[in-house]
Design a protein around this motif. Sequence first.
Motif, PDB file in Angstrom:
ATOM      1  N   PRO A  22       3.337  -8.898   9.449  1.00 25.29           N
ATOM      2  CA  PRO A  22       2.660  -8.211   8.338  1.00 25.29           C
ATOM      3  C   PRO A  22       1.135  -8.227   8.420  1.00 25.29           C
ATOM      4  CG  PRO A  22       4.395  -9.639   7.511  1.00 25.29           C
ATOM      5  CD  PRO A  22       4.260  -9.917   8.978  1.00 25.29           C
ATOM      6  N   ALA A  47      -3.067  -5.276   4.087  1.00 25.37           N
ATOM      7  CA  ALA A  47      -3.507  -5.077   2.702  1.00 25.37           C
ATOM      8  C   ALA A  47      -5.019  -5.237   2.564  1.00 25.37           C
ATOM      9  CB  ALA A  47      -2.796  -6.068   1.793  1.00 25.37           C
ATOM     10  N   GLU A  67       3.539   4.626   6.853  1.00 23.83           N
ATOM     11  CA  GLU A  67       3.975   3.653   5.855  1.00 23.83           C
ATOM     12  C   GLU A  67       2.780   3.175   5.047  1.00 23.83           C
ATOM     13  OE1 GLU A  67       5.262  -0.742   6.539  1.00 23.83           O
ATOM     14  OE2 GLU A  67       7.036   0.529   6.789  1.00 23.83           O
ATOM     15  N   GLY A  68       3.032   2.794   3.798  1.00 22.83           N
ATOM     16  CA  GLY A  68       2.000   2.249   2.939  1.00 22.83           C
ATOM     17  C   GLY A  68       1.160   3.334   2.296  1.00 22.83           C
ATOM     18  N   SER A  69       0.004   2.915   1.827  1.00 27.16           N
ATOM     19  CA  SER A  69      -0.902   3.858   1.175  1.00 27.16           C
ATOM     20  C   SER A  69      -2.329   3.361   1.331  1.00 27.16           C
ATOM     21  CB  SER A  69      -0.545   4.021  -0.306  1.00 27.16           C
ATOM     22  OG  SER A  69      -0.653   2.774  -0.964  1.00 27.16           O
ATOM     23  N   THR A  82      -0.619   8.635   1.374  1.00 24.57           N
ATOM     24  CA  THR A  82       0.693   8.023   1.176  1.00 24.57           C
ATOM     25  C   THR A  82       1.579   8.434   2.336  1.00 24.57           C
ATOM     26  OG1 THR A  82       1.419   9.902  -0.147  1.00 24.57           O
ATOM     27  CG2 THR A  82       0.507   8.018  -1.357  1.00 24.57           C
ATOM     28  N   ASP A 100      -4.468   0.134   0.799  1.00 26.30           N
ATOM     29  CA  ASP A 100      -4.140  -0.400  -0.522  1.00 26.30           C
ATOM     30  C   ASP A 100      -3.461  -1.761  -0.343  1.00 26.30           C
ATOM     31  OD1 ASP A 100      -5.203   1.834  -1.744  1.00 26.30           O
ATOM     32  OD2 ASP A 100      -3.272   2.812  -2.086  1.00 26.30           O
ATOM     33  N   PRO A 101      -3.056  -2.408  -1.444  1.00 21.66           N
ATOM     34  CA  PRO A 101      -2.410  -3.728  -1.342  1.00 21.66           C
ATOM     35  C   PRO A 101      -1.137  -3.753  -0.483  1.00 21.66           C
ATOM     36  CG  PRO A 101      -3.168  -3.382  -3.574  1.00 21.66           C
ATOM     37  CD  PRO A 101      -3.382  -2.078  -2.840  1.00 21.66           C
ATOM     38  N   ALA A 102      -0.498  -2.630  -0.281  1.00 19.76           N
ATOM     39  CA  ALA A 102       0.715  -2.595   0.551  1.00 19.76           C
ATOM     40  C   ALA A 102       0.388  -2.438   2.033  1.00 19.76           C
ATOM     41  CB  ALA A 102       1.617  -1.447   0.103  1.00 19.76           C
TER      42      ALA A 102
END
Length: 170
Positions: A22, A47, A67-69, A82, A100-102
Motif C-alpha cells: 500500500p 494517500a 484506482e483511487g482518486s 476518479t 486523496d486519502p485512498a
Amino acid sequence: MPSTDVPRLLADLPECVATASPEQRGALWRLAEPGRQLDANLVRLPAGGAVEEHVEPDLDVLLLVVEGSGTLWSEGRSQPLTAGALAWLPRGSHRALRADPAGLAWLTVHQRRPGLTIRPARAATTAPAETTEGGEPPCWSNRVCPACGRPAEGTAPSYCSRCGERLEST
C-alpha cells in the motif's frame, strides 16, 4: 511478422495495484516490449502523495486513472480524478497531481523516448590554462530517476515528473 509482434494481454492493472504494498509509490508496471513505439507506466501515489508541478516539453501524455482518486492541477485549475477518468496532458502544459486519502494509481501512455546514449569524451584541449574554460560539470546522477531512467526537471526536484518515483537527495 515475428511472433512477438502479435496482440496479447500484457498486464492486469488492477491486479498489479492490488498486489503491491500500500505504501509503494512510483512505477508498479512498465511496458517493456522490444521494438515498441510507445511507453506506458502504471504509477501509484500513496494517500496524500503528490507529483509537484512540472512540464513535459516534448510529449503528449494520456493519463488513465485505474484506482483511487485525486486531483489534477493544471494552468491554475483543479480537476478531480476518479477511477476511469482519462486525461490528456498536452506537451508544454504545466501539471501536478495529488492523491486523496485512498491513494491514486494511473496508467500513462506516450510516444517512446529514445534511450539515453553515452557519447565519447571530447578531446582535451592544448590551449594555455588562462584561455581554457575550466571546471568539471556537476554530477547529476541524483537527478536521474532510478525507476524509469529519465532526467528530472526543475532546480531541486524531489520526484520524477514522468513516473512519480522519489528522487534521492544529495
